[in-house]
Scaffold this active site. Structure first.
Site, PDB file in Angstrom:
ATOM      1  N   ALA A 274       0.833  -1.199   0.000  1.00 43.90           N
ATOM      2  CA  ALA A 274       0.000   0.000   0.000  1.00 43.90           C
ATOM      3  C   ALA A 274       0.866   1.247   0.000  1.00 43.90           C
ATOM      4  O   ALA A 274       1.906   1.301   0.662  1.00 43.90           O
ATOM      5  CB  ALA A 274      -0.914   0.006   1.216  1.00 43.90           C
TER       6      ALA A 274
ATOM      7  N   GLY B 205       2.139  -5.433   1.689  1.00 47.32           N
ATOM      8  CA  GLY B 205       0.999  -5.842   0.877  1.00 47.32           C
ATOM      9  C   GLY B 205       1.401  -6.441  -0.458  1.00 47.32           C
ATOM     10  O   GLY B 205       0.641  -7.208  -1.058  1.00 47.32           O
TER      11      GLY B 205
ATOM     12  N   GLU C  72       1.743  -9.922   0.332  1.00 45.30           N
ATOM     13  CA  GLU C  72       0.412 -10.495   0.539  1.00 45.30           C
ATOM     14  C   GLU C  72      -0.278 -10.779  -0.793  1.00 45.30           C
ATOM     15  O   GLU C  72      -0.980 -11.790  -0.933  1.00 45.30           O
ATOM     16  CB  GLU C  72      -0.422  -9.558   1.411  1.00 45.30           C
TER      17      GLU C  72
ATOM     18  N   GLU D 224       5.145  -4.882   8.437  1.00 42.09           N
ATOM     19  CA  GLU D 224       4.141  -4.090   9.147  1.00 42.09           C
ATOM     20  C   GLU D 224       4.484  -3.831  10.607  1.00 42.09           C
ATOM     21  O   GLU D 224       4.174  -2.760  11.147  1.00 42.09           O
ATOM     22  CB  GLU D 224       2.768  -4.779   9.041  1.00 42.09           C
TER      23      GLU D 224
END
Length: 260
Positions: free
Chosen positions: A63, A112, A115, A135
């Site tokens: 992100a 992300g 992910e 994170e």
């Protein structure tokens, strides 16, 4: 445009095209990626997708911290109901694609970005790839499947170390622990991914969907899993594609599947 799409025969190539932002996703690019996955789902002639990032520096840094997280935090603090972090156009969380997706990881695959790669079915990377779920460094936890998919992809201890420290691993380590299927040179990465995608696209499309469903449901009990496998097997045996498959085998020719 933050997302590029290209149709190559039966394969949809999806490229995150924000190289100056390390192919991170802002809200607009995330929506474009959602549109790309919708296209993939809607078109029956597209049987496999390849996800990659523009350039050689990054697959995706996840992100865009300057654009996505502040907006999401505002919604959280405002008490907005039914919040969902459907990141990656929904690929990482909130959307289940029936058809196979291959990640061609070129460079950094972070937060992300990892992910999204974990939500793909097969991962291939270049030698300069790095992987991390960082994170914890920013006092948050993964929100798009990282804590759930990483321990299922690699040994639990390695997953916990990556999650708790946020430290990256290199391509060789990723291959050694099974995070990626293979490492290929940067100039051969897309060729390798497309070769694999094309090969999969020649297999029975109903069968590849059924196989993906069964693997995805693999957390059920062994007894239930074996029964579900038998159910899918019986369903597939009755299809025209199955008849074409064993007819082609007997006649020593390449099968022509129609998804029926």
């Amino acid at each position: 445009m933050g997302i590029l799409t290209e149709v190559v025969d039966k394969v949809l190539v999806v490229t995150i095209d924000r190289p100056k932002a390390m192919n991170s996703l802002d809200p607009e690019a995330d929506q474009e990626l959602s549109n790309a996955w919708q296209l993939f789902e809607d078109r029956d002639d597209l049987l496999v997708a390849v996800l990659t990032g523009s350039g050689t520096k990054a697959f995706s840094a996840g992100a865009d911290l300057k654009a996505m997280l502040p907006r999401f935090r505002e919604r959280v603090l405002a008490g907005e109901p039914n919040l969902d972090w459907a990141f990656g156009g929904g690929l990482a969380r909130g959307r289940t694609l029936e058809k196979p997706v291959i990640a061609a990881v070129n460079g950094h695959c972070l937060a992300g970005g990892l992910e999204m790669a974990l939500a793909c079915d097969i991962r291939i990377c270049s030698p300069n790839a790095t992987f991390s779920l960082a994170e914890a460094l920013w006092a948050i936890a993964p929100g798009a499947g990282g804590t759930q998919r990483l321990p299922r992809a690699v040994p639990a201890g390695m997953a916990m170390e990556m999650l708790l420290t946020g430290d990256p691993i290199d391509a060789e380590t990723a291959f050694r622990i099974g995070l990626v299927n293979r490492i290929v040179s940067s100039d051969q990465l897309m060729e390798s991914a497309m070769s694999l995608a094309t090969k999969i696209s020649t297999r029975g499309p109903l069968a590849t969907k059924a196989i993906k469903r069964l693997v995805r449901e693999g957390t059920m009990s062994p007894e239930r899993g074996v029964q579900r496998e038998l159910d899918e097997f019986i369903y597939l045996v009755k299809t025209r594609d199955a008849q074409e498959g064993y007819s082609a085998f007997a006649e020593k020719r390449a099968p022509v599947y129609t998804g029926q």
